[in-house]
Scaffold this motif. Structure first.
Motif, PDB file in Angstrom:
ATOM      1  N   CYS A  96       0.831  -1.043  -0.048  1.00 43.44           N
ATOM      2  CA  CYS A  96       0.057  -0.078   0.026  1.00 43.44           C
ATOM      3  C   CYS A  96       1.017   1.215   0.073  1.00 43.44           C
ATOM      4  O   CYS A  96       1.898   1.302   0.815  1.00 43.44           O
ATOM      5  CB  CYS A  96      -0.819   0.128   1.275  1.00 43.44           C
ATOM      6  N   SER A  98       0.473   5.464   0.181  1.00 42.76           N
ATOM      7  CA  SER A  98      -0.614   6.633   0.518  1.00 42.76           C
ATOM      8  C   SER A  98       0.201   8.061   0.525  1.00 42.76           C
ATOM      9  O   SER A  98       1.326   8.324   1.170  1.00 42.76           O
ATOM     10  CB  SER A  98      -1.128   6.692   1.927  1.00 42.76           C
ATOM     11  N   ARG A 125      -0.742  -0.590  -4.465  1.00 45.33           N
ATOM     12  CA  ARG A 125      -1.963  -0.463  -4.155  1.00 45.33           C
ATOM     13  C   ARG A 125      -2.108   1.098  -3.583  1.00 45.33           C
ATOM     14  O   ARG A 125      -1.574   1.316  -2.622  1.00 45.33           O
ATOM     15  CB  ARG A 125      -2.677  -1.275  -3.255  1.00 45.33           C
ATOM     16  N   GLU A 126      -2.758   1.779  -4.312  1.00 41.59           N
ATOM     17  CA  GLU A 126      -2.964   3.384  -3.783  1.00 41.59           C
ATOM     18  C   GLU A 126      -4.071   3.464  -2.360  1.00 41.59           C
ATOM     19  O   GLU A 126      -5.207   3.104  -2.661  1.00 41.59           O
ATOM     20  CB  GLU A 126      -3.412   4.481  -4.673  1.00 41.59           C
ATOM     21  N   CYS A 127      -3.678   3.635  -1.225  1.00 44.87           N
ATOM     22  CA  CYS A 127      -4.447   3.746  -0.204  1.00 44.87           C
ATOM     23  C   CYS A 127      -4.541   5.341   0.212  1.00 44.87           C
ATOM     24  O   CYS A 127      -3.760   5.814  -0.068  1.00 44.87           O
ATOM     25  CB  CYS A 127      -3.635   2.996   0.851  1.00 44.87           C
ATOM     26  N   ARG A 128      -5.745   5.478   0.852  1.00 45.93           N
ATOM     27  CA  ARG A 128      -6.042   6.870   1.110  1.00 45.93           C
ATOM     28  C   ARG A 128      -6.187   6.972   2.733  1.00 45.93           C
ATOM     29  O   ARG A 128      -6.586   5.877   3.364  1.00 45.93           O
ATOM     30  CB  ARG A 128      -7.081   7.556   0.406  1.00 45.93           C
ATOM     31  N   SER A 129      -6.057   7.879   3.444  1.00 45.02           N
ATOM     32  CA  SER A 129      -6.465   8.078   4.885  1.00 45.02           C
ATOM     33  C   SER A 129      -7.942   8.146   4.694  1.00 45.02           C
ATOM     34  O   SER A 129      -8.549   8.766   3.937  1.00 45.02           O
ATOM     35  CB  SER A 129      -5.563   9.320   5.320  1.00 45.02           C
TER      36      SER A 129
END
Length: 143
Positions: A96, A98, A125-129
């Motif tokens: 991941c 971010s 994998r692009e993860c966001r808060s």
């Protein structure tokens, strides 16, 4: 710990130690349970505080039993999906990321996983808060 030219007093050393030992995580919002962990709820080790009237202050560190059940079901479902993927031979390396930050920079298993974005089949994998409320909603929707 604070680095200074002078030595810390006994009280300063204890305060620094207590800050380092403070627990961080999710606790059951049940006074009996919390008091069994910290009799007066004032040691500073739990992420809990009291209101002036003596009640437990509700914070993001506290969750009801029903929320713990939601969390348990969500984690169980995710673990099943991961297990099913592994069983079917899908073992892609997809850490991941971010905002450009990735755990790969400090991962102790870099030499084992050999993740390299220049290789085919290696991508982030692009993860966001997300805020607490959004996370609880997401976990509730996946039951």
């Amino acid at each position: 710990m604070k680095r200074t030219e002078t030595r810390l007093t006994q009280q300063e050393a204890e305060d620094e130690y207590n800050k380092m030992m403070k627990l961080d995580g999710l606790l059951l919002n049940d006074e009996e349970v919390l008091r069994s962990m910290d009799k007066n709820l004032n040691s500073g080790f739990l992420p809990v505080s009291m209101t002036k009237s003596g009640e437990i202050r509700i914070t993001k560190s506290l969750a009801t039993m029903s929320r713990f059940e939601v969390l348990f079901r969500y984690v169980k479902s995710e673990l099943k999906k991961i297990g099913d993927s592994i069983s079917s031979g899908k073992i892609d390396i997809m850490p991941c990321r971010s905002g450009g930050a990735s755990p790969c920079s400090y991962c102790a298993y870099k030499c084992v996983c050999k993740f390299d974005v220049t290789k085919d089949n290696n991508s982030y994998r692009e993860c966001r808060s997300a805020g607490n409320d959004e996370l609880w909603e997401m976990m509730n929707g996946r039951e």
